[in-house]
Scaffold this motif. Sequence first.
Motif: not given
Ligand code: F0G
Length: 461
Positions: A54, A56, A103-105, A128, A131, A219, A221-222, A257, A259, A261, A409
């Motif tokens: 990952t 993450s 963290q994200g979740r 996801f 999610t 989301d 996150t990226r 939101w 993540s 990480k 992946r």
């Molecule tokens: N949304 C997306 C698009 C993610 O990729 C992840 C986490 C989360 C939410 C949840 O965030 O882990 O900080 O609680 N993805 C990691 C991955 C685990 O390996 O793709 P989180």
Amino acid sequence: MKKLEKRSWAEPFKIKVVEPIKMTSKEHRLEAVKEAGYNTFLLKSEDVYIDLLTDSGTNAMSDYQWAGMMIGDEAYAGSKNFYYLWDNVKKFYGMPYFVPTHQGRAAEHMVSQILIKKGDYVPGNMYFTTTRLHQELAGATFVDVIIDEAHDPGDPHPFKGNVDVNKLDKLVQEVGADKIPYVCIAGPVNMAGGQPFSMANLKEVKSYCDTKGIDLWFDATRAVENAYFIKTREEGYADKTITEILFEICSYFEGLWVSAKKDLMVNIGGIFATKNKDVFEQARNLVVVYEGLHTYGGLAGRDMEAMARGMEEMVQYDNVRARIGQVEYCGNRLEEFGIPFVKPIGGHAIFLDAKAFLDHLPQDQFPAQTLAAEIYIDSGVRGMERGIVSAGRDPKTGDHRYPKLELVRLTFPRRVYTQAHIDVTVESIASVYENRKNIKGLKMVYEPKYLRFFQGRFDRL
Ligand code: F0G
């Protein structure tokens, strides 16, 4: 003499601290993966050579971020790092209200609990894992409204993360707009292979939703990677900065939101942010139940400082280009060996097409789970399953979900590995590919109730 055909890019940083990694023998790895139930999530990290599980929380922080860790204000309430982070959330994501989470979740949990009523439907551009689970736990049914191209690993569409507005409209006609608390949009779409949406599509979805009175939640996150793809692929954005594009993307959403990480290049952290004061008040109240006070949300002051500084680095064009450039380099090298993977090359990862790679295995023998284990055995490179195991079971019927995409992946932590690590990885996969016909599938011997890919165990057939 060779003619100069192209000029290369290189990373906009150099290495100051190194972490030794262990080299292991094949015998050791065979034993380790068996003990881990052929699940790469259950391997000990010290048994892994190149860890592409990952991106993450696995990133290398900069000296600027590490320096920030030293000025953590560890006050229980009102830490100065929190206020600095909040300022940066406003500056880069354009959201006035912010609650930190560990963290994200944790942020997904709050969004789902606050916005969803039992019996609702949440449309999204592909699911996801975490999610969707939080949406389901809050009582909603997730409905995939991504364009069809996203489910075809070979389709070269440049914006496979786009929403199909006809699919969305069909759902609205069927269940009614009042049963749809929000449309959930991620970019780039992790499970589709790190594929972005276009700004044009986002605007189209936004104007459709405006006519129905439905909000968009993001989301993010990226999101920086999505902004990079818009800059490099979409007309009219070449001259805009990543900061400007990110800001424009976020402007179409009611809330988001993150993540942290991932894009923010830290090891821990999450963000809940919105324009909606009422939703913010509810989140600020909910966070104290599950995470901690609303000025730290389960984080140390130093973590918030590293996040705030990471945000300033994540939007630097050279950083994003080098990050995505490394993934691209890996994809181009795999292409030399004819190895099947999701095209176009995604933002954070290469997704090997396990269905095509191990085309002699039926999906219920877990081709992607098998392939991830075989690559680990060959070289100690760790990837993860993103196929039938990750898709889980349908909560209504209890049957396996059979996703079209059955992928492994290989995810690239930011600023961690060199080009030589990528070469070693590619050559290992090429070696497994040459030997693919001798590979046998797996059977599942233990299955946990939630997110089974994390802890499920398998045995060789
Ligand atoms: N949304 C997306 C698009 C993610 O990729 C992840 C986490 C989360 C939410 C949840 O965030 O882990 O900080 O609680 N993805 C990691 C991955 C685990 O390996 O793709 P989180």
